[in-house]
Motif scaffolding. Sequence first.
Motif, PDB file in Angstrom:
ATOM      1  N   SER A  14       0.847  -1.193   0.000  1.00  0.00           N
ATOM      2  CA  SER A  14       0.000   0.000   0.000  1.00  0.00           C
ATOM      3  C   SER A  14       0.875   1.232   0.000  1.00  0.00           C
ATOM      4  O   SER A  14       2.073   1.135   0.285  1.00  0.00           O
ATOM      5  N   SER A  16       2.454   4.284   1.852  1.00  0.00           N
ATOM      6  CA  SER A  16       2.813   4.362   3.268  1.00  0.00           C
ATOM      7  C   SER A  16       1.701   5.032   4.076  1.00  0.00           C
ATOM      8  O   SER A  16       1.180   6.077   3.691  1.00  0.00           O
ATOM      9  N   LYS A  20      -1.152  -1.158   6.286  1.00  0.00           N
ATOM     10  CA  LYS A  20      -0.826  -2.586   6.082  1.00  0.00           C
ATOM     11  C   LYS A  20      -0.117  -3.232   7.272  1.00  0.00           C
ATOM     12  O   LYS A  20      -0.390  -4.384   7.582  1.00  0.00           O
ATOM     13  N   SER A  38      11.104  -8.476   8.046  1.00  0.00           N
ATOM     14  CA  SER A  38      12.084  -7.978   7.076  1.00  0.00           C
ATOM     15  C   SER A  38      13.341  -7.450   7.758  1.00  0.00           C
ATOM     16  O   SER A  38      13.324  -7.103   8.936  1.00  0.00           O
ATOM     17  N   ARG A  42      16.566   1.209   7.850  1.00  0.00           N
ATOM     18  CA  ARG A  42      15.958   2.399   8.475  1.00  0.00           C
ATOM     19  C   ARG A  42      16.070   2.299  10.003  1.00  0.00           C
ATOM     20  O   ARG A  42      16.148   1.207  10.554  1.00  0.00           O
ATOM     21  N   VAL A  77      13.550   1.623  -0.623  1.00  0.00           N
ATOM     22  CA  VAL A  77      12.279   2.349  -0.471  1.00  0.00           C
ATOM     23  C   VAL A  77      12.523   3.563   0.436  1.00  0.00           C
ATOM     24  O   VAL A  77      13.076   3.401   1.528  1.00  0.00           O
ATOM     25  N   PHE A  78      12.113   4.724   0.009  1.00  0.00           N
ATOM     26  CA  PHE A  78      12.334   5.974   0.776  1.00  0.00           C
ATOM     27  C   PHE A  78      13.766   6.089   1.306  1.00  0.00           C
ATOM     28  O   PHE A  78      13.984   6.276   2.518  1.00  0.00           O
ATOM     29  N   SER A  84      13.460  -9.335   2.405  1.00  0.00           N
ATOM     30  CA  SER A  84      12.879 -10.512   3.074  1.00  0.00           C
ATOM     31  C   SER A  84      13.895 -11.648   3.039  1.00  0.00           C
ATOM     32  O   SER A  84      14.373 -12.015   1.961  1.00  0.00           O
ATOM     33  N   ASP A 102       4.663  -7.724   4.419  1.00  0.00           N
ATOM     34  CA  ASP A 102       4.344  -6.297   4.338  1.00  0.00           C
ATOM     35  C   ASP A 102       5.496  -5.707   3.540  1.00  0.00           C
ATOM     36  O   ASP A 102       6.518  -5.315   4.108  1.00  0.00           O
ATOM     37  N   ILE A 103       5.355  -5.738   2.216  1.00  0.00           N
ATOM     38  CA  ILE A 103       6.455  -5.269   1.361  1.00  0.00           C
ATOM     39  C   ILE A 103       5.925  -4.380   0.233  1.00  0.00           C
ATOM     40  O   ILE A 103       4.734  -4.349  -0.022  1.00  0.00           O
ATOM     41  N   ASP A 104       6.830  -3.688  -0.435  1.00  0.00           N
ATOM     42  CA  ASP A 104       6.364  -2.771  -1.477  1.00  0.00           C
ATOM     43  C   ASP A 104       6.194  -3.484  -2.828  1.00  0.00           C
ATOM     44  O   ASP A 104       6.422  -4.683  -2.944  1.00  0.00           O
ATOM     45  N   GLY A 107       9.303  -5.441  -4.361  1.00  0.00           N
ATOM     46  CA  GLY A 107       9.519  -6.774  -3.794  1.00  0.00           C
ATOM     47  C   GLY A 107       8.445  -7.756  -4.246  1.00  0.00           C
ATOM     48  O   GLY A 107       8.716  -8.934  -4.496  1.00  0.00           O
ATOM     49  N   ARG A 140       1.365   8.571  13.128  1.00  0.00           N
ATOM     50  CA  ARG A 140       2.420   7.575  13.342  1.00  0.00           C
ATOM     51  C   ARG A 140       3.804   8.213  13.422  1.00  0.00           C
ATOM     52  O   ARG A 140       4.624   7.816  14.245  1.00  0.00           O
ATOM     53  N   ARG A 151       7.123  10.541   2.267  1.00  0.00           N
ATOM     54  CA  ARG A 151       6.175   9.455   2.008  1.00  0.00           C
ATOM     55  C   ARG A 151       4.996   9.938   1.157  1.00  0.00           C
ATOM     56  O   ARG A 151       4.529   9.221   0.287  1.00  0.00           O
TER      57      ARG A 151
HETATM   58  P1  5GP Z   1       8.216   1.397   6.810  1.00  0.00           P
HETATM   59  O1  5GP Z   1       9.493   2.183   6.832  1.00  0.00           O
HETATM   60  O2  5GP Z   1       7.002   2.283   6.863  1.00  0.00           O
HETATM   61  O3  5GP Z   1       8.179   0.299   7.810  1.00  0.00           O
HETATM   62  O4  5GP Z   1       8.152   0.675   5.387  1.00  0.00           O
HETATM   63  C1  5GP Z   1       8.330   1.434   4.193  1.00  0.00           C
HETATM   64  C2  5GP Z   1       7.965   0.604   2.988  1.00  0.00           C
HETATM   65  O5  5GP Z   1       8.869  -0.495   2.858  1.00  0.00           O
HETATM   66  C3  5GP Z   1       6.573  -0.019   3.032  1.00  0.00           C
HETATM   67  O6  5GP Z   1       5.993   0.098   1.742  1.00  0.00           O
HETATM   68  C4  5GP Z   1       6.844  -1.474   3.345  1.00  0.00           C
HETATM   69  O7  5GP Z   1       5.839  -2.316   2.834  1.00  0.00           O
HETATM   70  C5  5GP Z   1       8.148  -1.674   2.609  1.00  0.00           C
HETATM   71  N1  5GP Z   1       8.892  -2.839   3.092  1.00  0.00           N
HETATM   72  C6  5GP Z   1       9.013  -3.289   4.358  1.00  0.00           C
HETATM   73  N2  5GP Z   1       9.756  -4.401   4.408  1.00  0.00           N
HETATM   74  C7  5GP Z   1      10.081  -4.694   3.120  1.00  0.00           C
HETATM   75  C8  5GP Z   1      10.822  -5.740   2.501  1.00  0.00           C
HETATM   76  O8  5GP Z   1      11.338  -6.654   3.130  1.00  0.00           O
HETATM   77  N3  5GP Z   1      10.955  -5.679   1.149  1.00  0.00           N
HETATM   78  C9  5GP Z   1      10.396  -4.684   0.393  1.00  0.00           C
HETATM   79  N4  5GP Z   1      10.569  -4.747  -0.925  1.00  0.00           N
HETATM   80  N5  5GP Z   1       9.699  -3.680   0.943  1.00  0.00           N
HETATM   81  C10 5GP Z   1       9.537  -3.689   2.288  1.00  0.00           C
END
Ligand code: 5GP
Length: 207
Positions: A14, A16, A20, A38, A42, A77-78, A84, A102-104, A107, A140, A151
Motif C-alpha cells: 500500500s 505508506s 498494512k 524484514s 531504516r 524504499v524511501f 525478506s 508487508d512489502i512494497d 519486492g 504515526r 512518504r
Molecule cells: P516502513 O518504513 O514504513 O516500515 O516501510 C516502508 C515501505 O517499505 C513499506 O511500503 C513497506 O511495505 C516496505 N517494506 C518493508 N519491508 C520490506 C521488505 O522486506 N521488502 C520490500 N521490498 N519492501 C519492504
Amino acid sequence: MSSFKKGGLFILSSPSGAGKTTLVKKISKHKSYSVSISHTTRLPRPNEKNGKDYYFISKNAFKKLIKKNEFLEHAKVFDNYYGSSKKLVTKKLKEGKNVIFDIDWQGTRQIRNKKLKYKLLTIYILPPSKKELLRRLNKREKKNLKTVKKRMKEFKKDLSRWKEYDFVVINDNLKSCYKKIMSIIKSNKKISFDRNFINKHVKRLMI
Ligand code: 5GP
Ligand code: ADP
C-alpha cells in the motif's frame, strides 16, 4: 492448483500509512499465519523492537547479505533498504505456514517473478482519502514533517501499482477491512472485485 505445496505467500502492499502493518499484525495472531520479518537499514521508530518489527541492520551489513544471496527479494524504499530473508521464509513455508509479507511493489514483483511452488496472493490496500492518509502518517510519525513529506511525495507513484495486484481493498474501517482480507486469504478461489469502483477511487486519490 493441486501442484502447489501446503502453505502460501500472502503479500500486502500500500502507499505508506494506509494501514498494512496494522493489518499484517492482526492477521499474524492466527496460528497458521506468520509474518515475514524484514531486514531494514531504516532507524527503528520509538515503539519498534529489533527481531519483532524488523531486523534493524547497517547499510554495510545489508549489502553483505545481498552479496551472499540471502534475500528472497529486496528493494530501496524511501532512501532505505528493505529485504525478506530467504532462510526465514523458506523455514516457515516448509513448516506449512502461511507467510504474510508487508512489502512494497518492487519486492512483490520479484516474488511474483520467482514463480514459487506455493500459493501466492497479492493484496493492495488503499486509504479512504488523501486527507485521512496524511492524518494517519502524521499520527504515526509524530508530525515529523520530513518523513511525512517524503512518504506523501511517493504516494501517487505507489498508488499506480494497484493494477498489478490480485485484490484491492480500501482500509476505511479497520475491522471490516481486516474481515474482508481474511475472507480473501482463506478462500482458495480467485475473488473478483469491482475494478471500475477502485479505478474511480484511485483517480479521486490522485487529485
Ligand atoms: P516502513 O518504513 O514504513 O516500515 O516501510 C516502508 C515501505 O517499505 C513499506 O511500503 C513497506 O511495505 C516496505 N517494506 C518493508 N519491508 C520490506 C521488505 O522486506 N521488502 C520490500 N521490498 N519492501 C519492504
Ligand atoms: P503502513 O504500514 O501501511 O505504512 P500503518 O499500519 O503503520 O501503515 O498505519 C498508519 C497509522 O494509521 C497507524 O497509526 C495506524 O494505527 C493507523 N491506522 C491503520 N488503519 C487504520 C484505520 N482503518 N482507521 C484509522 N487508523 C488506522
